[in-house]
Design a protein around this motif. Structure first.
Motif, PDB file in Angstrom:
ATOM      1  N   UNK A 227      34.458  60.892  37.365  1.00  0.00           N
ATOM      2  CA  UNK A 227      33.190  61.537  37.665  1.00  0.00           C
ATOM      3  C   UNK A 227      32.028  61.067  36.820  1.00  0.00           C
ATOM      4  N   UNK A 228      32.199  59.948  36.108  1.00  0.00           N
ATOM      5  CA  UNK A 228      31.104  59.416  35.296  1.00  0.00           C
ATOM      6  C   UNK A 228      29.977  58.931  36.202  1.00  0.00           C
ATOM      7  N   UNK A 229      28.754  58.887  35.657  1.00  0.00           N
ATOM      8  CA  UNK A 229      27.591  58.388  36.385  1.00  0.00           C
ATOM      9  C   UNK A 229      26.892  57.329  35.541  1.00  0.00           C
ATOM     10  N   UNK A 230      25.852  56.732  36.104  1.00  0.00           N
ATOM     11  CA  UNK A 230      25.114  55.700  35.373  1.00  0.00           C
ATOM     12  C   UNK A 230      24.529  56.245  34.078  1.00  0.00           C
ATOM     13  N   UNK A 231      24.287  57.543  34.021  1.00  0.00           N
ATOM     14  CA  UNK A 231      23.718  58.150  32.812  1.00  0.00           C
ATOM     15  C   UNK A 231      24.678  58.067  31.627  1.00  0.00           C
ATOM     16  N   UNK A 232      25.941  57.797  31.890  1.00  0.00           N
ATOM     17  CA  UNK A 232      26.944  57.744  30.829  1.00  0.00           C
ATOM     18  C   UNK A 232      27.096  56.357  30.216  1.00  0.00           C
ATOM     19  N   UNK A 233      26.313  55.378  30.715  1.00  0.00           N
ATOM     20  CA  UNK A 233      26.489  54.005  30.260  1.00  0.00           C
ATOM     21  C   UNK A 233      25.164  53.380  29.853  1.00  0.00           C
ATOM     22  N   UNK A 234      25.277  52.282  29.126  1.00  0.00           N
ATOM     23  CA  UNK A 234      24.108  51.482  28.787  1.00  0.00           C
ATOM     24  C   UNK A 234      24.559  50.032  28.600  1.00  0.00           C
ATOM     25  N   UNK A 235      23.605  49.117  28.585  1.00  0.00           N
ATOM     26  CA  UNK A 235      23.913  47.713  28.351  1.00  0.00           C
ATOM     27  C   UNK A 235      24.810  47.128  29.427  1.00  0.00           C
ATOM     28  N   UNK A 236      25.755  46.294  29.007  1.00  0.00           N
ATOM     29  CA  UNK A 236      26.658  45.620  29.948  1.00  0.00           C
ATOM     30  C   UNK A 236      27.506  46.619  30.714  1.00  0.00           C
ATOM     31  N   UNK A 237      27.933  47.688  30.060  1.00  0.00           N
ATOM     32  CA  UNK A 237      28.746  48.700  30.733  1.00  0.00           C
ATOM     33  C   UNK A 237      27.989  49.312  31.905  1.00  0.00           C
ATOM     34  N   UNK A 238      26.696  49.549  31.726  1.00  0.00           N
ATOM     35  CA  UNK A 238      25.867  50.088  32.809  1.00  0.00           C
ATOM     36  C   UNK A 238      25.750  49.077  33.941  1.00  0.00           C
ATOM     37  N   UNK A 239      25.555  47.815  33.576  1.00  0.00           N
ATOM     38  CA  UNK A 239      25.437  46.758  34.583  1.00  0.00           C
ATOM     39  C   UNK A 239      26.700  46.677  35.439  1.00  0.00           C
ATOM     40  N   UNK A 240      27.856  46.713  34.783  1.00  0.00           N
ATOM     41  CA  UNK A 240      29.123  46.616  35.515  1.00  0.00           C
ATOM     42  C   UNK A 240      29.364  47.862  36.367  1.00  0.00           C
ATOM     43  N   UNK A 241      29.070  49.025  35.817  1.00  0.00           N
ATOM     44  CA  UNK A 241      29.269  50.260  36.579  1.00  0.00           C
ATOM     45  C   UNK A 241      28.377  50.265  37.825  1.00  0.00           C
ATOM     46  N   UNK A 242      27.171  49.753  37.694  1.00  0.00           N
ATOM     47  CA  UNK A 242      26.251  49.659  38.831  1.00  0.00           C
ATOM     48  C   UNK A 242      26.787  48.699  39.883  1.00  0.00           C
ATOM     49  N   UNK A 243      27.328  47.575  39.436  1.00  0.00           N
ATOM     50  CA  UNK A 243      27.935  46.610  40.353  1.00  0.00           C
ATOM     51  C   UNK A 243      29.096  47.266  41.101  1.00  0.00           C
ATOM     52  N   UNK A 244      29.947  47.967  40.352  1.00  0.00           N
ATOM     53  CA  UNK A 244      31.106  48.619  40.958  1.00  0.00           C
ATOM     54  C   UNK A 244      30.678  49.631  42.024  1.00  0.00           C
ATOM     55  N   UNK A 245      29.733  50.485  41.681  1.00  0.00           N
ATOM     56  CA  UNK A 245      29.292  51.534  42.607  1.00  0.00           C
ATOM     57  C   UNK A 245      28.674  50.933  43.874  1.00  0.00           C
ATOM     58  N   UNK A 246      27.900  49.845  43.713  1.00  0.00           N
ATOM     59  CA  UNK A 246      27.273  49.209  44.879  1.00  0.00           C
ATOM     60  C   UNK A 246      28.339  48.617  45.801  1.00  0.00           C
ATOM     61  N   UNK A 247      29.293  47.880  45.244  1.00  0.00           N
ATOM     62  CA  UNK A 247      30.332  47.270  46.059  1.00  0.00           C
ATOM     63  C   UNK A 247      31.230  48.317  46.704  1.00  0.00           C
ATOM     64  N   UNK A 248      31.536  49.352  45.966  1.00  0.00           N
ATOM     65  CA  UNK A 248      32.362  50.425  46.509  1.00  0.00           C
ATOM     66  C   UNK A 248      31.650  51.095  47.695  1.00  0.00           C
ATOM     67  N   UNK A 249      30.352  51.254  47.586  1.00  0.00           N
ATOM     68  CA  UNK A 249      29.579  51.916  48.647  1.00  0.00           C
ATOM     69  C   UNK A 249      29.487  51.047  49.905  1.00  0.00           C
ATOM     70  N   UNK A 250      29.114  49.774  49.730  1.00  0.00           N
ATOM     71  CA  UNK A 250      28.874  48.927  50.904  1.00  0.00           C
ATOM     72  C   UNK A 250      30.180  48.483  51.582  1.00  0.00           C
ATOM     73  N   UNK A 251      31.306  48.614  50.886  1.00  0.00           N
ATOM     74  CA  UNK A 251      32.580  48.183  51.472  1.00  0.00           C
ATOM     75  C   UNK A 251      33.474  49.345  51.904  1.00  0.00           C
TER      76      UNK A 251
END
Length: 265
Positions: A227-251
Motif C-alpha cells: 500500500x505504499x505510494x509515491x509519497x513514501x519514496x524519493x530519489x531513485x526509489x521514487x523514480x523506480x516506483x513511478x516506473x512500476x506503477x505506470x507499467x502496471x497500470x498500462x498493462x
C-alpha cells in the motif's frame, strides 16, 4: 517495507515438479513443450519440466537472433539432455517466415510503434510454432514468465510468450528464479547473462526497455502490495516506483481476464 521471505529452493522445486506432473496427468497429455531463449527463466522452467519424468521438447526458434543467445540456449539444452533422457530438442528457424510476414504488411510511419509491433509479432510466431508441436505430440505449452513480468509490469507479449497452457514460475520473483537456477545447476553463462527478450535483434536488455532492473522492480512491487505510494519514496526509489506503477497500470489488459459483454436477459 517488510523483508521478503527467503524461499527454500529444494522445497519449491519439489512442489512445482509435483504440480506440473499432476496437472499433466490430469490433462491426459504426454508432457511439455517449451521455447528455449538462452535466458534463466526458460532454463529453470525446462529443467523443472524435465524433472517430472514426462516428455519434454525444447524448441529453439531463432529470428535474426543474437549469436550469444543461441549459444547459451544450445549449451543449456545439451546439458539438459545429458541429465534427463526424457528431453529432446528441435530447432525451427523462423527468420524467413518472419521476413515474409514483414514484407507482406504495410510499413507504419511511426517507427517506434512499427518496430514494437514487429517485435511482438516475433513472439506470436513462436507461440504458434509451440502450439503446433503441442498439438502434434499431445503436449502442454509451458510458460516462462516470472511474477514481476507477468503480474508486476506486464513485460511480455499478449498471445506471444503470454500464450501458454500453464505457468510454473509465475509466482516467483526474478531473484527467486535465480535461486532456483543455482539449485538446479543452470549453466553460469545463463545465470550471469543480462536478461533480454531478444525480440529486436540487437543487444538491448530488459533493463534498457523497462528503465529499471528486476531487483529494483521487485522492491517496488512489494512496496505497492503493502500500500505504499509515491509519497513514501524519493530519489531513485521514487523514480523506480513511478516506473512500476505506470507499467502496471498500462498493462492491466494483459493481467486481467478478457472482458466479455454480458447481455441482459
Amino acid at each position: 517495507m517488510q523483508k521478503k521471505i527467503k524461499i527454500n529452493p529444494e522445497e519449491v522445486t519439489n512442489h512445482i515438479v509435483n504440480w506440473l506432473k499432476t496437472y499433466a496427468e490430469n490433462a491426459r497429455v504426454n508432457g511439455f513443450v517449451i521455447g528455449i531463449s538462452g535466458g534463466v527463466d526458460s532454463a529453470v522452467t525446462s529443467t523443472l519440466c524435465a524433472m517430472t519424468g514426462l516428455k519434454v521438447v525444447c524448441v529453439e526458434m531463432p529470428i535474426h537472433q543474437d549469436a550469444k543467445q543461441v549459444t547459451r540456449g544450445r549449451a543449456h539444452i545439451e546439458q539438459l539432455k545429458n541429465r534427463f533422457p526424457n528431453v529432446s530438442n528441435l530447432e525451427v528457424d523462423l527468420t524467413q517466415t518472419f521476413d515474409v510476414f514483414q514484407n507482406s504488411i504495410p510499413k507504419s510511419d511511426d517507427v517506434t510503434k512499427y518496430n514494437l509491433a514487429l517485435a511482438n509479432s516475433r513472439a506470436r510466431l513462436r507461440m504458434t510454432t509451440l502450439y503446433y508441436f503441442a498439438g502434434v505430440d499431445g503436449l502442454l505449452v509451458a510458460g516462462t514468465g516470472n511474477k514481476v513480468e507477468d503480474f508486476g509490469v506486464g513485460f511480455y507479449t499478449k498471445y506471444g510468450d503470454g500464450g501458454v497452457d500453464l505457468s510454473p514460475i509465475a509466482d516467483l520473483m526474478k531473484s527467486e528464479v535465480y535461486e532456483l537456477g543455482m539449485h538446479l545447476n543452470i549453466p553460469d553463462s545463463i545465470q550471469n547473462a543480462a536478461p533480454t527478450d531478444g525480440l529486436f535483434g540487437d543487444d538491448r536488455t530488459d533493463e534498457d526497455q523497462l528503465g529499471a532492473s528486476y531487483d529494483e522492480l521487485e522492491v517496488a512491487m512489494l512496496a505497492d502490495e503493502e500500500g505504499k505510494t509515491t509519497a513514501d519514496f524519493e530519489g531513485r526509489a521514487l523514480e523506480v516506483f513511478t516506473i512500476y506503477k505506470r507499467l502496471n497500470r498500462i498493462n492491466q489488459h494483459k493481467m486481467m481476464p478478457i472482458p466479455v459483454y454480458k447481455i441482459k436477459r
